[in-house]
Enzyme design. Structure first.
Site, PDB file in Angstrom:
ATOM      1  N   HIS A 122     -39.997 148.464 -23.683  1.00 13.52           N
ATOM      2  CA  HIS A 122     -39.877 147.680 -22.439  1.00 13.52           C
ATOM      3  C   HIS A 122     -39.155 148.411 -21.322  1.00 13.52           C
ATOM      4  CE1 HIS A 122     -41.095 143.710 -24.123  1.00 13.52           C
ATOM      5  NE2 HIS A 122     -40.608 144.227 -25.235  1.00 13.52           N
ATOM      6  N   LYS A 126     -33.886 137.547  -9.893  1.00  9.15           N
ATOM      7  CA  LYS A 126     -33.998 138.312 -11.133  1.00  9.15           C
ATOM      8  C   LYS A 126     -32.623 138.872 -11.433  1.00  9.15           C
ATOM      9  CE  LYS A 126     -37.225 140.821  -8.933  1.00  9.15           C
ATOM     10  NZ  LYS A 126     -38.472 141.108  -9.587  1.00  9.15           N
ATOM     11  N   ARG A 127     -32.454 139.496 -12.606  1.00  3.11           N
ATOM     12  CA  ARG A 127     -31.156 140.104 -12.889  1.00  3.11           C
ATOM     13  C   ARG A 127     -30.794 141.088 -11.774  1.00  3.11           C
ATOM     14  NH1 ARG A 127     -28.624 138.994 -17.973  1.00  3.11           N
ATOM     15  NH2 ARG A 127     -27.209 140.624 -17.281  1.00  3.11           N
ATOM     16  N   LYS A 156     -45.529 135.062 -11.911  1.00  2.00           N
ATOM     17  CA  LYS A 156     -45.224 133.633 -11.741  1.00  2.00           C
ATOM     18  C   LYS A 156     -45.314 133.235 -10.264  1.00  2.00           C
ATOM     19  CE  LYS A 156     -42.270 134.170 -15.719  1.00  2.00           C
ATOM     20  NZ  LYS A 156     -40.928 134.538 -16.198  1.00  2.00           N
TER      21      LYS A 156
HETATM   22  N1  CJB Z   1     -36.623 144.325 -19.950  1.00  4.43           N
HETATM   23  O1  CJB Z   1     -35.573 142.325 -19.724  1.00  4.43           O
HETATM   24  C1  CJB Z   1     -35.561 143.485 -20.128  1.00  4.43           C
HETATM   25  N2  CJB Z   1     -34.472 143.955 -20.786  1.00  4.43           N
HETATM   26  C2  CJB Z   1     -34.403 145.216 -21.278  1.00  4.43           C
HETATM   27  O2  CJB Z   1     -33.396 145.589 -21.848  1.00  4.43           O
HETATM   28  C3  CJB Z   1     -35.511 146.058 -21.115  1.00  4.43           C
HETATM   29  C4  CJB Z   1     -36.613 145.591 -20.432  1.00  4.43           C
HETATM   30  C5  CJB Z   1     -37.785 143.797 -19.189  1.00  4.43           C
HETATM   31  O3  CJB Z   1     -38.809 143.406 -20.074  1.00  4.43           O
HETATM   32  C6  CJB Z   1     -39.836 142.704 -19.405  1.00  4.43           C
HETATM   33  C7  CJB Z   1     -40.823 142.246 -20.425  1.00  4.43           C
HETATM   34  O4  CJB Z   1     -41.572 143.319 -20.910  1.00  4.43           O
HETATM   35  C8  CJB Z   1     -40.469 143.549 -18.315  1.00  4.43           C
HETATM   36  O5  CJB Z   1     -41.396 142.777 -17.607  1.00  4.43           O
HETATM   37  C9  CJB Z   1     -39.419 144.098 -17.374  1.00  4.43           C
HETATM   38  O6  CJB Z   1     -39.997 145.008 -16.462  1.00  4.43           O
HETATM   39  C10 CJB Z   1     -38.314 144.768 -18.158  1.00  4.43           C
HETATM   40  O7  CJB Z   1     -37.259 145.169 -17.311  1.00  4.43           O
END
Ligand code: CJB
Length: 874
Positions: A417, A610-611, A725
């Protein structure tokens, strides 16, 4: 499968089978029964919480029937199951203030008034109802069981409004952001598509913290959610003892084979808590199993207890409970804390024990394991599962290494991810040695055999061996979890096309050479339309349903394409616009009630929620807002009148230890303090920071956006899912050529998205140039920096680090490089928004073309390309 009740007695069971309520009267009866017996209350002390609990239990009872049947069906048909291992499952965190601003606005009445009003209501004098309550599990159960009307009428007859009851729900927020929310969407899709699937996670006592904003600064408050949760089933009989520390000894078995024994150390017990997860419009109800830690009831504390050391036996207990106590609040950041590693092993070991136990009941041969079991690793957090399964197979089940390793690698799939270096998990060898001595040996063996095979195919390439080694030869030595996950899985996927290309050309490049391209694949993320359209935006969902042949589109989102026929339909457009406006009014009311700021719902709502992270570039956004403010201030009053009014809305949590992210929040709030009370500016610009952004608030904010910002430095955001979304809810987006923005553009058309900024292939060169050459700051941005440094937004020193990051520290996120095109693109947005007719056409066309981004499509791709699993007919 053997039944525990013998045949002759089963007739009685069939005769008395629980069927759940079938109509309003039966529902009421169930509620009253639960109030009086389960909760031991009565008409004298049944408040809304009790009514919520009882109503939830009535629904839960029905859900359980489906759940049991689903599990039985999966067992009887002996189908292959998907196991989705995720440290996060992010559901709604309920905020009691939110519900009052959904749909038809009503005043929040004082408690006694509400009581009177409720009685009036019960006597048949109705007042307008809120249409979009936010309690999730309850609402979801009602939706999926198709019995919301029954509940509404039944509760009304018992003296309660369904909206108030739903508002009582206090749900778990067991995740940080996109990764955890994706897991929740996947559970919804797997159940809705009838895949036999289990989720495995941790039952944190404290989920993500609650964010408060005090004097413009983020303050974190713990969030305790476990008061009463009717949606989980504690399984005190389903426990697994998990071992930590200790040492390894070796012996020879009768055949002279060396056997390893992991001995000593301490035990912690994992207790299962099961959460039924129903699918939409199907009886399929899958299971989410969350593990909670408690002290093992074994010899360890018992000994201490007997020897009178009561205090330390209690301390042991507390230490054990600490494992599942708290969710680590970092997003896209690895902090390498020992307790985190303990959490990971605890969860993975309990889950694998459970999976293996279930497999062994089938009495199949080990060689058939991966025909029955597919395990998906959600990021590297569960990578130890690879090592643990190998350990179970060789140390406990006595398989040969190669046979075991074949089983392991054909069982696991790994989803990456992120490519951010600071997020890639590494654990010190010494820490693993201490905590999991046997696992470290196995990791070394996995690495040895892997490197031997590489050496054989690529002789004399020592550099290659160093680069791909699972052990990083650093000081201290580290285990690279992503490499271990790649080596131990049969498929590795990224979460959007660009991201999947990037992992194959950067962090995993050598592995593509070694294993071949087929091992690497892409599954672009998706979102569940049940949650993110139907529940978040019910009016829009109904309007769409009226045009595309009913609610079937919620199961096949590509049916949205029929909306293209209505782009020019006057009435449809009018209603579309009214819904967006109503959603904006609702958000405006919420802003007024929480921040006491008046925003004009007719202004352009520009949202970034978002974060908070430097790579997501909220700093670029707030610098842009300051630029807008300075530009407006420099205009004559006549000129100002021609400008497009805007509300810039921010929301998001910063990891508690992420100082720069907290400074960004601080700057946003300080800018708001000045701008929002500037009489020259009025409605032309408002700057809002919404406290404690979470899933519930997302459901209110996203449908109210005209424009949303997805502006990460190209190549940093793996996919993003909020972009999907927002578009699905009829908002346009401004974004960089990053993550899923690119595929959104492909689907909806370039003319319907505002793209700007550096392309990912140019990022490295620019960074290099910043470090080794001149780096002149964009003149517009320079003005912004000057204003900050003059103290326009409070103590300038507070923001030195933010400015220095751009000016003096290489501008890693290319804020200055992208500034001009960002500002220009916003000018285009302003101009286009003035033409409302054209804007609405763009929104409708975009929604019509969003079918691809359903998480149902995503899950079907995983099932076919990675899991090799079929849906189970119901
Ligand atoms: N992502 O939320 C997180 N935390 C992490 O530690 C690494 C990745 C997010 O995952 C989402 C689902 O795949 C992605 O859409 C996003 O870009 C990514 O930052």
């Amino acid at each position: 499968v053997e039944a525990s009740i013998p045949e002759p007695q089963r007739e009685a069971w069939t005769k008395h089978e629980y069927t759940g309520f079938k109509n309003k009267d039966e529902f009421e009866k169930e509620v009253v029964r639960h109030v009086e017996t389960t909760l031991a209350r009565s008409i004298y002390n049944c408040d809304e919480t009790a009514a919520y609990s009882a109503a939830s239990l009535a629904f839960r009872d029905r859900l359980v029937k489906d759940w049991n049947k689903t599990q039985q069906r999966q067992t009887f048909t002996d189908s292959k199951r998907i196991y989705y291992l995720s440290l996060e499952f992010l559901n709604q965190k309920h905020d009691s203030r939110v519900q009052y601003f959904h749909a038809t606005p009503t005043r929040r009445l004082p408690v006694t008034m509400r009581y009177l009003d409720r009685r009036a209501h019960a006597q048949g004098r109705r007042r307008p109802c809120l249409q979009n309550p936010v309690g999730r599990a309850f609402d979801n159960a009602m939706l999926n069981l198709g019995a919301k009307d029954v509940a509404k009428e039944g509760l009304s007859e018992l003296g309660f409004r369904i909206e108030d009851i739903i508002g009582q729900e206090h749900d778990a927020a067991l995740g940080n952001g996109g990764l955890g929310r994706l897991a929740a969407c996947f559970l919804d899709s797997m159940a809705s598509l009838n895949y036999p699937a289990w989720g495995y996670g941790l039952r944190y006592r404290y989920g993500i913290f609650k964010q408060e904003i005090i004097d413009g600064y983020q303050v974190e408050v713990p969030d305790y959610w476990l008061d009463f949760n009717p949606w989980e089933f504690p399984r005190h009989d389903v426990t697994v003892d998990i071992q930590f520390y200790g040492h390894v000894s070796k012996s020879q078995d009768e055949n002279g084979k060396t056997v390893a024994h992991w001995e000593g150390g301490e035990m912690v017990t994992a207790v299962a808590y099961d959460v039924p997860t129903p699918g939409y419009d199907t009886p399929s109800t899958n299971n989410l199993r969350l593990w909670s830690s408690k002290a093992a009831s074994g010899e360890f504390d018992f000994q201490k207890f007997n020897s009178g050391d009561y205090e330390s036996s209690v301390a042991d207990q507390q230490r054990a409970e600490t494992i599942s106590a708290v969710l680590y609040p970092n997003d896209n950041l690895d902090r390498g804390k020992e307790l985190r590693l303990k959490q990971q092993y605890f969860w993975v070991a309990a889950s694998l024990y459970d999976i293996v136990r279930r497999f062994k009941k089938t009495k199949r041969k080990w060689a058939e394991f991966s025909d029955q079991v597919a395990i998906q690793l959600n990021d590297t957090h569960p990578t130890l599962a690879i090592v643990e399964l190998q350990r179970i197979l060789i140390d406990i089940e006595g398989l040969e290494w190669d046979e075991a390793w074949n089983i392991v690698t054909s069982t696991f799939g790994y989803t990456n991810h992120t490519v951010l270096p600071e997020a890639l998990e590494k654990w010190p060898v010494g820490l693993i040695q201490h905590l999991l001595p046997r696992h470290l040996q196995i990791i070394y063996d996995i690495n040895l055999f892997f490197l031997q095979s590489v050496e054989k195919r690529f002789p004399n390439d020592r550099d290659l061996l160093t680069r791909v080694s699972i052990i990083e030869e650093s000081q201290p030595k580290m285990v690279r979890m992503a490499f271990l996950a790649v080596v131990g899985s049969h498929k590795v996927n990224g979460v959007a096309e660009l991201h999947s290309d990037l992992i194959q050309t950067t962090i995993f490049r050598d592995f593509v050479t070694i294993f071949g391209e087929d091992k690497f694949t892409n599954v672009t993320n998706g979102i569940t339309p049940r949650r993110w359209l139907h529940q978040a935006n019910p009016r829009l969902s109904e309007l769409i349903a009226s045009k595309v042949g009913g609610h079937q589109f919620l199961k096949d989102l590509t049916l949205l394409n029929q909306l293209e026929h209505f782009v020019d339909d006057k009435d449809f457009r009018k209603e579309w616009a009214e819904i967006k406006y109503a959603n904006k009014v609702r958000l405006a009311k919420y802003i007024k009630s929480t921040l006491n700021i008046n925003v004009n719902p007719a202004a352009l709502f520009d949202v970034q929620v978002k974060r908070i992270h430097e790579y997501k570039r909220q700093q670029l956004n707030i610098f842009g807002v300051i630029h807008r403010y300075l530009t407006l201030k420099a205009m004559s009053p006549e000129e100002r009148k021609k400008q497009q009014p805007r509300v810039s809305i921010f929301g998001g949590k910063a990891a508690p230890g992420y100082w720069m992210a907290k400074q960004i929040i601080h700057l946003i709030n300080n800018v708001g303090s000045l701008v929002n009370k500037d009489a020259d500016i009025g409605d032309l610009l408002k700057v809002i920071f919404l406290e404690d952004y979470n899933v519930s608030k997302a459901e209110m904010i996203i449908p109210a956006s005209d424009l949303s910002e997805h502006i990460s430095t190209a190549g940093t955001e793996a996919s993003g899912t909020s972009n999907m979304k927002f578009v699905l809810n009829g908002g346009l987006i401004i974004g960089t050529c990053d993550g899923a923005n690119i595929e959104i553009t492909r689907e909806i058309g370039q003319e319907n998205i505002f793209l700007f900024g550096t392309l990912s292939e140019d990022v490295e060169d620019l960074r290099h140039a910043h470090t080794y050459g001149e780096h002149p700051i964009d003149p517009g941005l320079e003005k912004v920096f000057n204003a900050i440094q003059k103290g326009m937004f409070g103590e300038p020193n507070d923001f030195n680090a933010m400015i220095n990051a751009v000016r003096n520290h290489g501008d890693y996120y290319l804020v200055s490089d992208d500034f001009q095109s960002y500002i220009d693109t916003h000018k285009m947005v302003d101009a286009e928004y003035q033409n409302q007719e054209e804007w609405i056409s763009k929104c409708i066309r975009s929604v019509a073309r969003m079918g691809f981004f359903s998480s149902d499509r995503c899950i079907n791709e995983y099932a076919e390309g990675i899991w090799n699993v079929e849906p189970l007919a119901v």
